[in-house]
Design a protein around this motif. Structure first.
Motif, PDB file in Angstrom:
ATOM      1  N   THR A 103     -17.662  65.121  -5.467  1.00  0.00           N
ATOM      2  CA  THR A 103     -18.785  66.021  -5.736  1.00  0.00           C
ATOM      3  C   THR A 103     -19.850  65.888  -4.647  1.00  0.00           C
ATOM      4  O   THR A 103     -20.366  66.883  -4.127  1.00  0.00           O
ATOM      5  CB  THR A 103     -19.392  65.702  -7.117  1.00  0.00           C
ATOM      6  OG1 THR A 103     -18.407  65.964  -8.120  1.00  0.00           O
ATOM      7  CG2 THR A 103     -20.629  66.551  -7.381  1.00  0.00           C
ATOM      8  N   LEU A 107     -22.527  68.267  -0.989  1.00  0.00           N
ATOM      9  CA  LEU A 107     -23.987  68.348  -1.072  1.00  0.00           C
ATOM     10  C   LEU A 107     -24.712  67.891   0.186  1.00  0.00           C
ATOM     11  O   LEU A 107     -25.872  68.239   0.408  1.00  0.00           O
ATOM     12  CB  LEU A 107     -24.478  67.506  -2.246  1.00  0.00           C
ATOM     13  CG  LEU A 107     -23.937  67.911  -3.622  1.00  0.00           C
ATOM     14  CD1 LEU A 107     -24.197  66.812  -4.630  1.00  0.00           C
ATOM     15  CD2 LEU A 107     -24.551  69.221  -4.073  1.00  0.00           C
ATOM     16  N   VAL A 175     -26.923  61.871   0.424  1.00  0.00           N
ATOM     17  CA  VAL A 175     -26.693  62.012  -1.018  1.00  0.00           C
ATOM     18  C   VAL A 175     -26.566  60.587  -1.549  1.00  0.00           C
ATOM     19  O   VAL A 175     -25.944  59.748  -0.893  1.00  0.00           O
ATOM     20  CB  VAL A 175     -25.361  62.743  -1.319  1.00  0.00           C
ATOM     21  CG1 VAL A 175     -25.222  63.035  -2.798  1.00  0.00           C
ATOM     22  CG2 VAL A 175     -25.226  64.005  -0.486  1.00  0.00           C
ATOM     23  N   LYS A 191     -34.078  60.193  -8.481  1.00  0.00           N
ATOM     24  CA  LYS A 191     -34.237  61.395  -7.653  1.00  0.00           C
ATOM     25  C   LYS A 191     -35.712  61.766  -7.500  1.00  0.00           C
ATOM     26  O   LYS A 191     -36.177  62.109  -6.403  1.00  0.00           O
ATOM     27  CB  LYS A 191     -33.458  62.556  -8.295  1.00  0.00           C
ATOM     28  CG  LYS A 191     -33.506  63.871  -7.530  1.00  0.00           C
ATOM     29  CD  LYS A 191     -32.620  64.909  -8.240  1.00  0.00           C
ATOM     30  CE  LYS A 191     -33.021  66.328  -7.877  1.00  0.00           C
ATOM     31  NZ  LYS A 191     -32.905  66.641  -6.445  1.00  0.00           N
ATOM     32  N   VAL A 201     -33.203  64.445  -1.781  1.00  0.00           N
ATOM     33  CA  VAL A 201     -31.752  64.293  -1.756  1.00  0.00           C
ATOM     34  C   VAL A 201     -31.207  64.246  -3.174  1.00  0.00           C
ATOM     35  O   VAL A 201     -31.875  63.762  -4.085  1.00  0.00           O
ATOM     36  CB  VAL A 201     -31.322  63.003  -1.010  1.00  0.00           C
ATOM     37  CG1 VAL A 201     -31.820  63.029   0.429  1.00  0.00           C
ATOM     38  CG2 VAL A 201     -31.805  61.772  -1.730  1.00  0.00           C
ATOM     39  N   PRO A 202     -29.992  64.762  -3.393  1.00  0.00           N
ATOM     40  CA  PRO A 202     -29.403  64.704  -4.729  1.00  0.00           C
ATOM     41  C   PRO A 202     -28.969  63.284  -5.093  1.00  0.00           C
ATOM     42  O   PRO A 202     -28.620  62.488  -4.223  1.00  0.00           O
ATOM     43  CB  PRO A 202     -28.183  65.626  -4.622  1.00  0.00           C
ATOM     44  CG  PRO A 202     -27.899  65.783  -3.170  1.00  0.00           C
ATOM     45  CD  PRO A 202     -29.161  65.491  -2.425  1.00  0.00           C
ATOM     46  N   VAL A 203     -28.993  62.989  -6.377  1.00  0.00           N
ATOM     47  CA  VAL A 203     -28.530  61.704  -6.909  1.00  0.00           C
ATOM     48  C   VAL A 203     -27.423  62.000  -7.919  1.00  0.00           C
ATOM     49  O   VAL A 203     -27.654  62.718  -8.893  1.00  0.00           O
ATOM     50  CB  VAL A 203     -29.671  60.923  -7.578  1.00  0.00           C
ATOM     51  CG1 VAL A 203     -29.145  59.645  -8.211  1.00  0.00           C
ATOM     52  CG2 VAL A 203     -30.778  60.613  -6.570  1.00  0.00           C
ATOM     53  N   VAL A 204     -26.247  61.451  -7.666  1.00  0.00           N
ATOM     54  CA  VAL A 204     -25.091  61.744  -8.508  1.00  0.00           C
ATOM     55  C   VAL A 204     -24.879  60.637  -9.533  1.00  0.00           C
ATOM     56  O   VAL A 204     -24.712  59.471  -9.162  1.00  0.00           O
ATOM     57  CB  VAL A 204     -23.810  61.913  -7.659  1.00  0.00           C
ATOM     58  CG1 VAL A 204     -22.623  62.242  -8.549  1.00  0.00           C
ATOM     59  CG2 VAL A 204     -24.007  62.989  -6.593  1.00  0.00           C
ATOM     60  N   ASP A 205     -24.892  61.007 -10.809  1.00  0.00           N
ATOM     61  CA  ASP A 205     -24.583  60.074 -11.887  1.00  0.00           C
ATOM     62  C   ASP A 205     -23.066  60.096 -12.104  1.00  0.00           C
ATOM     63  O   ASP A 205     -22.495  61.161 -12.391  1.00  0.00           O
ATOM     64  CB  ASP A 205     -25.309  60.510 -13.160  1.00  0.00           C
ATOM     65  CG  ASP A 205     -25.015  59.582 -14.325  1.00  0.00           C
ATOM     66  OD1 ASP A 205     -25.926  58.863 -14.773  1.00  0.00           O
ATOM     67  OD2 ASP A 205     -23.853  59.579 -14.806  1.00  0.00           O
ATOM     68  N   GLY A 208     -21.766  61.615 -15.495  1.00  0.00           N
ATOM     69  CA  GLY A 208     -21.880  63.074 -15.527  1.00  0.00           C
ATOM     70  C   GLY A 208     -20.845  63.736 -14.646  1.00  0.00           C
ATOM     71  O   GLY A 208     -20.212  64.732 -15.035  1.00  0.00           O
ATOM     72  N   ALA A 209     -20.648  63.182 -13.446  1.00  0.00           N
ATOM     73  CA  ALA A 209     -19.670  63.775 -12.528  1.00  0.00           C
ATOM     74  C   ALA A 209     -18.265  63.709 -13.120  1.00  0.00           C
ATOM     75  O   ALA A 209     -17.471  64.643 -12.981  1.00  0.00           O
ATOM     76  CB  ALA A 209     -19.716  63.061 -11.176  1.00  0.00           C
TER      77      ALA A 209
END
Lengths: 239, 239, 239, 239, 239, 239
Positions: A103, A107, A175, A191, A201-205, A208-209
């Protein structure tokens, strides 16, 4: 849609919070249930732990297959047992690492991961190479807290922010990925703190991903390739 | 020097031939002993089998450490449990894949592996990427015989020769590796047949490569790096 | 087993110490002899030196072939003449770089090399790419001493320690390789000093790695692939 | 502008045709002179030949430096002595491989090389890796003629066409490079034959690419970097 | 020889200086003419600008084809429209990035680029990957001046020197490339300043590299491969 | 959730079927609307078409931003304008290539793409390198039908099956991706035909992958990184 979350550790104390977190990310209409292991370790922080937990995970995969679930999330960032699992169930199976990093690739240029302890760095580097995305991983950092010491959100957030802002500031990350599925409920706040410092910048959990990844696969009718994940030949097995 | 060979499958019927083969490759003064698993599978031909055998292997590693052995050979070409093992013992540990392929790199440009079944190809490709040598692996072929069907030397040799000579003839291999530690005692004959056809290429026996690799490491005083293979943190483990 | 050590420089003053060092690493039953060059340079610290030494090395390879030796160690970390040599002798031939780095790959994630002068860095980077292992080389450092200035063990050890501990501390190395075959007899002491600082990492001596590598190849019956190392066509040669 | 062409073989019989060919590619105002070696081999078709020719080449480089030439072309596709030469002269130095392949990269996706004998394939693969362009080399083929057997243009052209058209037809090449600087005066005709077959692809002549490359570098004021190509330290040299 | 320089921005104020600079690099006998765009942007400092300028560039390519020019230089370091252009004209077409970086590869190990603004870094990284030379790009730095703010040579030179000397000093660059074709007439002075500091490294001017690259291709008879750059199928186009 | 689908071609005849297809993949609660371009080309089958369509796409992105949409799908497998678009809108933007290939990576080892015409192969190879996933793309094949000739499902399916089954049979693909977003409604039937032949591999529809990808990003709160996709500086733009 029915998603089974396998918490690949022994003990049931974390089951409720893990299930609630997964449910929070799930779409309406998705049913989540959550199981931990009968045999395994209290947490996974080494190749050793990962190896010891594998049979317990695969036992849960067997049950998931029998239960006809639509997808399986093995909730650990080291993707333990994921590839073995795909050999024995006709449903998408992911851990925390693969959906979060794939993911993130859409980004920004460089992906920065902040995980728990230095012990797991070689394991994550190996995964990055296995998935052939190592050239996009700009940095892997640690908060230097064990998995079972993540519950203090203030400490965790401070250390995440320290590492993430340093990584972005030095151009090593565009990211940020939370590198442990036990870092629950801190992505949005991290974030915000980064944005306050000027780092948008996006923060990916990873939880959730993973949940949305599985939902997408199910809706797209996608299951593991049987030319890559061939069914294991029949034989004696005593585990 | 004391080398422990772990045959990572259940059952003891193969122990004698495996030990004899290892002893045949060992230097004078090297003591070999050989154990199989209490828990595991009858053979390893999938990620599934590999995962199921890991705890049984690590139990044997624990014993090896207690016995103060100088090196450990986990005799399977998929290197099961190797990296986890290195975290818990101060002695060199190898499987079949790593020493054979690294040895082969010094002998020719492209390495060709001939293994048992198509099921294990993804596993071997993953190892090649993990070890970052995938660009030198020219081809991975199969004899299409299960591990437990390798005892007929004529059939095995014919199929090995068929695949190996095709690979060399097409320029996909300059060195041949026997891709299963159960292919005992055929390397020399295969090399001869290839030479008779005009293909003067080395053939690497993974058992021989592993035993001499371990002996070299012991003589060189080399043990796993503790910045890569950190000792697992203490915690509850129920396996 | 008979191993010929070729010291690829002119002059005989170093022959005794080089032979003694090689003998110290050799197995019982291995005979070592050692020759230097008639034509060449006093040391090898550039591509220029390496090119000038090549014909003198190949003359010694010719003699080694005539003498029926079982393996050849060209004792220089730049692997001078190694690939040309393999075209003309049916015995394993190695320099210092290849066996040391391949051995190191099985011990930890990132390899750190500490060599003599900045002049040789491009040469070593080129070798790493030629052998396709550049992604595992975490750092190449120098002690900034010429080859012929390595005899003061205290200075050498201090500078090796300074570079190696900095590299490990910064996460650029999990295994240290002595990047010059003239760094005799310091590997063990360096390893001890690093361990005292808390860095429990292996230190690879290139002479030891080369001697044991050759012994293993001889025992395994492995010689250079003739599809990679084809015999040079007959023609006029005036060198 | 003064360009020195070094024909890295012994004998003078080819000097005239090589000089004429280089002059044909040169710009007005460029002076070409051409020397062969005092010591070396009759042709270069192996790592062995390349190693034997290196000191003779470097002697010619020394003279070129003394003569104050503006650029040096070592006319062999294996780039013999090129990197050593750059350490000792402040003028651009190229062989046949590097300028031809770098030029080709700007013309199409995959580069196909057609060279002389299978003996040189590993050498060319090594160069491709050294220059980090191996992923763009789609195929390396041979006409199976020795360097000294290229004078029959009909045979040469037929075999070049056979290999080049097969490579383009199979999608392995979008640009063709003549893989030997001895393949004089056939590029244009080969391009025409390929176009007649419907393959409108460029054909790079390595001599032309080298001469124009050097002229460009001279006009751009570009000489070898002294942080990569450091001057060799002073020492005894007896070659 | 007739080379068309396309300045891919709107406005004509820069045309004279761009043409004079290109003429200064051109060989005697080369005719240079220079056009800017009817439609496009005032400068190119983002993927957005690059995309907006593409149709205007291709209109100029159409005209260049009708005019029968021998080569085209699109004078921007981001290579805007270059690959689309090659599909519709039988003449070599380059931007600023490709000839400068390919030229630099023959001069030293690591290439350092100093460009204008951080906005263009991802674009340049993407080009490096597209051209598969990313492993040789040691660093990409910025002077943090917009394209239209480069006219103050003192400020520009100071910032170029600051970044270039830091990059060379840290071992991140052996060759410096000016990363904007608007950095006119500073390459030689930058090289001198670096040499004064002891860094004897080449500095590549992208305009000079492009003009000589095109001249070489024309003299070598090289045009875009039609298996890579196929003519676009006929269809409605309304731009 | 509001997703805007941009059909990056001129003309409105396809809008209805594209919108219906996107709606079919969307989750309940997702609103889809669909626009084509005012300026552009009738289809995209070359870098040339892609370049010509970019300004028209970016005009639609501007409108999407003004309309406050949550995500944008530019429905073309060449990802035209995607990276420029991300610089100017705070919402996830994807084309067809990136979400389909990243999704495929989690399903099997080698990805096989079947696209329309040979003209687009270099463009897709360039994308694969830009996204650093080229090592996982096992093959890119064509049905040899133009984008505007895909409406005959029988012909399309036959050619897709021919290429896909050949690719899987030869071990070049473990997952199949439909390489054109105009191949509507054939994924499921292709998967069935492959399964009937014994090839149980997933088939990824790029429209489905894109819609679910965007929905996941929106639910995860993920938008383009502003350190990679920096807002373009203000300047004159006349397009």
């Amino acid at each position: 849609m029915h998603i089974r979350v396998i918490l690949p550790v022994i003990g049931e104390s974390l089951l409720d919070s893990v299930r609630r977190e997964a449910e929070a990310w799930a779409a309406p209409g998705t049913t989540i249930d959550c199981v931990s292991l009968e045999r395994g370790t209290a947490s996974i922080e080494s190749e050793y732990d990962e190896a010891l937990s594998a049979p317990g995970i695969l036992q849960r995969i067997d049950e998931a297959r029998a239960d006809g679930v639509d997808g399986v999330f093995i909730t650990c960032f080291g993707d333990p047992g994921v590839h073995a699992a795909r050999e024995i169930i006709d449903a998408p199976v992911v851990g925390g690492f693969e959906p979060a990093t794939l993911t993130a690739l859409s980004l920004g240029e460089k992906v920065g991961i902040v995980t728990v302890l230095p012990n797991v760095l070689p394991m994550l580097n190996s995964l990055a190479r296995r998935y052939t995305i190592e050239r996009r991983i700009g940095t892997i950092r640690v908060v230097d807290l064990p998995v079972l010491g993540l519950e203090d959100h203030d400490v965790l957030l401070n250390r995440l922010f320290e590492q993430a802002s340093d990584a972005v500031g030095k151009g090593e990350a565009d990211v940020i990925i939370l590198g442990c599925t036990g870092m629950l409920g801190v992505a949005e706040e991290l974030k915000k703190r980064l944005a306050d410092k000027g780092f948008d910048v996006p923060v990916v959990d990873p939880t959730g991903a993973a949940i949305t990844w599985l939902e997408s696969c199910v809706r797209l009718g996608l299951t593991p390739s049987r030319t890559t994940y061939m069914p294991p030949p029949a034989k004696d097995r005593a585990v």
